[in-house]
Design a protein around this motif. Structure first.
Motif, mmCIF file in Angstrom:
data_model
loop_
_atom_site.group_PDB
_atom_site.id
_atom_site.type_symbol
_atom_site.label_atom_id
_atom_site.label_comp_id
_atom_site.label_asym_id
_atom_site.label_seq_id
_atom_site.Cartn_x
_atom_site.Cartn_y
_atom_site.Cartn_z
ATOM 1 N N LEU A 278 -2.755 1.892 -6.880
ATOM 2 C CA LEU A 278 -2.984 2.083 -5.712
ATOM 3 C C LEU A 278 -2.302 0.695 -5.514
ATOM 4 O O LEU A 278 -2.853 -0.395 -6.238
ATOM 5 C CB LEU A 278 -4.281 1.629 -5.898
ATOM 6 N N THR A 279 -1.886 0.578 -4.487
ATOM 7 C CA THR A 279 -0.911 -0.543 -3.766
ATOM 8 C C THR A 279 -2.302 -1.038 -2.738
ATOM 9 O O THR A 279 -4.096 -0.506 -2.692
ATOM 10 C CB THR A 279 -1.175 -0.744 -1.978
ATOM 11 N N ALA A 280 -2.396 -2.863 -1.786
ATOM 12 C CA ALA A 280 -3.941 -2.831 -0.767
ATOM 13 C C ALA A 280 -3.631 -1.689 0.126
ATOM 14 O O ALA A 280 -5.395 -2.032 0.285
ATOM 15 C CB ALA A 280 -3.106 -4.196 -0.509
ATOM 16 N N THR A 281 -2.523 -1.266 0.302
ATOM 17 C CA THR A 281 -2.981 0.194 1.393
ATOM 18 C C THR A 281 -2.786 1.412 1.428
ATOM 19 O O THR A 281 -3.781 2.430 1.978
ATOM 20 C CB THR A 281 -2.409 -0.561 2.511
ATOM 21 N N ARG A 282 -2.681 1.538 -0.029
ATOM 22 C CA ARG A 282 -1.653 3.358 0.073
ATOM 23 C C ARG A 282 -1.138 3.071 -1.083
ATOM 24 O O ARG A 282 -1.901 2.101 -2.321
ATOM 25 C CB ARG A 282 -0.653 2.953 0.244
ATOM 26 N N GLU A 283 -1.198 4.643 -1.405
ATOM 27 C CA GLU A 283 -1.373 4.800 -3.378
ATOM 28 C C GLU A 283 0.463 5.172 -3.398
ATOM 29 O O GLU A 283 0.943 5.408 -2.774
ATOM 30 C CB GLU A 283 -1.894 6.518 -3.910
ATOM 31 N N HIS A 284 1.050 4.528 -4.917
ATOM 32 C CA HIS A 284 2.482 4.428 -4.946
ATOM 33 C C HIS A 284 2.964 4.826 -6.124
ATOM 34 O O HIS A 284 2.230 5.193 -6.765
ATOM 35 C CB HIS A 284 3.044 3.389 -4.233
ATOM 36 N N ALA A 285 4.198 5.820 -6.062
ATOM 37 C CA ALA A 285 4.838 6.529 -7.611
ATOM 38 C C ALA A 285 4.353 4.568 -7.982
ATOM 39 O O ALA A 285 5.328 3.934 -7.600
ATOM 40 C CB ALA A 285 5.922 7.251 -7.446
ATOM 41 N N VAL A 286 4.572 5.062 -9.496
ATOM 42 C CA VAL A 286 4.437 3.360 -10.314
ATOM 43 C C VAL A 286 5.358 3.908 -11.821
ATOM 44 O O VAL A 286 5.189 5.158 -12.059
ATOM 45 C CB VAL A 286 3.223 3.097 -10.364
ATOM 46 N N LEU A 287 6.260 3.139 -12.659
ATOM 47 C CA LEU A 287 6.359 3.276 -13.773
ATOM 48 C C LEU A 287 6.255 2.134 -14.644
ATOM 49 O O LEU A 287 5.949 1.137 -13.809
ATOM 50 C CB LEU A 287 7.859 3.037 -13.627
ATOM 51 N N TRP A 288 5.558 2.750 -15.584
ATOM 52 C CA TRP A 288 4.835 1.365 -17.280
ATOM 53 C C TRP A 288 6.031 1.200 -17.818
ATOM 54 O O TRP A 288 6.849 2.832 -18.602
ATOM 55 C CB TRP A 288 3.072 1.808 -17.511
ATOM 56 N N GLU A 289 6.361 0.087 -17.892
ATOM 57 C CA GLU A 289 7.365 -0.377 -19.108
ATOM 58 C C GLU A 289 7.680 -1.244 -19.515
ATOM 59 O O GLU A 289 7.469 -2.652 -18.256
ATOM 60 C CB GLU A 289 9.017 0.466 -18.305
ATOM 61 N N ASN A 290 7.462 -1.980 -21.077
ATOM 62 C CA ASN A 290 6.963 -2.976 -21.676
ATOM 63 C C ASN A 290 6.518 -3.820 -21.060
ATOM 64 O O ASN A 290 6.671 -5.040 -20.627
ATOM 65 C CB ASN A 290 8.442 -3.942 -21.031
#
Length: 613
Positions: A278-290
């Protein structure tokens, strides 16, 4: 995608929400609610789901107070329903209805892929099933209903579907599998849903994040790292997690802290994790790395997206909302997100990608029909369905290009399926190989057994080779094997008979190869590796009646070619020299030779022999 096995049955984004009720004894309504992943009921793949899902969302959004909507939770008397709500929820009802409607045509003309679609069947007594993941040895996982109950997780292998059981409750879903055969998913345990890891016949509860109530696991890589989501306080925000060696770690989100809501959908063998946050207004695709979370954005001009699959090259696939009603599949690499298009309709989603860049997902055509699709070399290909005019959905793909998902067998029921490509006229394969025993001294005998299959449409005659490391054990010919049939072959490795190169103590991996036949193009399944033979030093020692020692080995500076008489030894039996079978044709390390009294008895090597180091 390292594990080729990411489930997308309750896809995230604005719909990540409904967590099933768990009544003590599921009734017909409960079974109907689980008869298909509810995300697909919103896609219009099953007519009975449209009204129900619209009513569910409208009723929930209208009756829940603002605090409940912000926290994403609601209680019901019949059991607990935990829902995750985002600010995109206002788009859901319209999107669900739009997904069910016929779509306008696009200029793209899709290719129809000639492929085999294999019905994987159901669990005993069941009538529906779904396949969510596949690994590189074609083990498939999913879930289906059982006689008198709802859903159990399964693993499918070589035509057999095995019930994996539950964590103690009545329901379990399997979503992912790695190349070691470890399976992850979620199951009821009492009144709670918990992520599980299944291996070697046992299902283990992975627990929850601190103060959490429920969890679910979507994917596992070949290292054994598991990803998914868990709430952090009872009925609170859902956070993405990675589980490893008994510890569940909160991955955090774009907002950080308690509000860092998100779900992890896939992990590759490099430990890179993708999902949504979740962002401040929407939901975004994310990548977790390091230890960091990266916002992958959305397609140009849009603001909602989710990532569902990642391969070992770090290429990511998912879906992004276009306008208020349309989702498009995307491909992301090195900071750039590309729209993958559709079958001619307005909707598509991409769920998985292998290391060759083949992408699997779902799309509708201009008539509104939903089909499993494959994106490859810039083209979208329709994988087809089990029934004419039916629907299908692809969920995962392995490195061999085999796709799994499900297709309808009637207007109301679905079966797990695998798309395996069009059958070739000439195609042979090795389907299993093993050795026994797996260890012994040099001089021992080992048996290598294998099963080979003619997967082509024409009869085939072909050679099969067996290796231990680089040592060719033998070649046998399979003659006139019928199409679709299998046969067994076996080889004996007598390590007292030396190969051209010297044998040495160590590990010798077992490999069996079906030599390609004329006209064969797919050789990915022509070899099979399984097991390793471990050789120790050469110690052929036997005890016999009192021997007579005759001194240095006459082979020390040369090679003996047979029994060698020793002057001065009488009797009726011939004396024998201890020629080592390890290194014929090469210089030997000196040892002692034992000669026996006049009896026709085998020799004993007092010192042993081997290749000179």
């Amino acid at each position: 995608m390292a594990n080729r096995s990411v489930a997308r049955t309750r896809i995230s984004l604005a719909w990540r929400g409904e967590r099933e009720q768990t009544p003590k004894s599921p009734g017909p309504e409960h079974k109907a609610a689980h008869s298909m992943p509810w995300r697909l009921r919103g896609l219009g793949l099953c007519p009975r789901g449209i009204v129900g899902m619209t009513a569910l969302w409208c009723g929930w959004l209208g009756q829940s107070n603002s605090h409940e909507r912000r926290e994403g939770r609601s209680d019901v008397s019949a059991g607990r329903v935990v829902r995750t709500c985002t600010l995109a929820s206002c788009l859901v009802v319209a999107a669900i209805l739009a997904l069910a409607l016929p779509a306008a045509s696009e200029s793209r003309i899709p290719e129809k892929l000639e492929s085999r679609i294999v019905d994987l069947g159901t669990l005993p007594g069941g009538w529906y099933s779904y396949a969510n993941g596949i690994n590189d040895v074609a083990q498939i996982v999913g879930y289906g209903n059982i006689e008198g109950g709802c859903c159990h997780a399964f693993v499918w292998e070589n035509g057999a579907m095995t019930d994996l059981g539950t964590l103690g409750g009545s329901i379990a879903y399997a979503y992912g599998i790695n190349d070691w055969g470890q399976v992850v998913g979620e199951s009821t345990s009492g009144t709670a849903w918990h992520a599980f890891l299944w291996e070697n016949g046992a299902m283990t509860d992975l627990g929850v994040l601190p103060q959490g109530d429920f969890s679910y696991a979507y994917a596992i890589n070949d290292v054994g790292q598991v990803v998914g989501g868990s709430d952090t306080v009872e009925y609170g925000f859902v956070h993405a997690f990675v589980w490893e060696n008994g510890t569940m770690t909160d991955l955090g989100g774009l907002l950080g802290g308690e509000y860092g809501e998100g779900t992890a959908h896939d992990i590759n063998n490099m430990g890179q994790v993708v999902g949504s946050s979740l962002t401040a207004t929407r939901e975004h695709a994310v990548l977790w790395e390091n230890g960091m979370v990266r916002d992958l954005g959305a397609l140009p001009g849009e603001s909602i997206s989710g990532a569902f699959g990642i391969n070992d090259r770090g290429q990511v696939v998912g879906a992004s909302l276009l306008g208020a009603y349309s989702w498009h599949a995307f491909f992301w690499e090195d900071g750039t997100m590309v729209d993958l298009g559709t079958l001619g309709g307005t909707q598509s989603e991409a769920y998985d990608i292998n290391d060759a860049g083949q992408i699997v997902g779902v799309s509708n055509d201009s008539a509104g029909h939903w089909h499993s699709v494959l994106w490859e070399n810039g083209q979208i290909k329709d994988l087809g369905t089990l029934t004419d005019g039916g629907a299908s959905r692809g969920a995962a793909i392995n490195e061999a290009g085999q796709v799994v998902g499900w297709s309808d067998v009637s207007p109301w029921d679905w079966h797990a399926v695998m798309w395996a490509g069009a059958p070739a006229a000439h195609d042979v394969a090795v389907t299993s190989a093993s050795a026994t025993p797996l260890s012994g001294p040099i001089g021992s005998r080992f048996t290598i057994s294998a099963s080979v299959r003619n997967v082509g449409t024409e009869r085939a005659t072909f050679d099969v080779e067996a290796y231990a490391g680089s040592v060719l054990i033998g070649i046998t010919t399979v003659t006139d094997l019928g199409a679709g049939t299998a046969t067994g072959v076996s080889f004996t490795w007598d390590t007292s008979i030396a190969p051209p190169e010297p044998l040495r103590p160590g590990s010798y991996p077992v490999k069996v190869i079906a030599v390609p036949v004329a006209g064969e193009t797919d050789i990915r399944d022509n070899s099979y590796n399984d097991g390793t033979i471990v050789l120790s030093g050469w110690t052929r020692v036997k005890t016999f009646p009192t021997p007579v020692e005759v001194g240095a080995n006459p082979m020390a500076e040369g090679v003996a070619r047979g029994p060698t008489p020793i002057p001065g030894i009488g009797g009726t039996g011939a004396a024998r020299t201890a020629q080592s079978p390890l290194d014929r044709g090469s210089r030997m390390v000196a040892t002692q030779v034992v000669v026996f009294p006049p009896k026709n008895l085998p020799f004993r090597a007092a010192g042993g022999a081997g290749p000179e180091s």
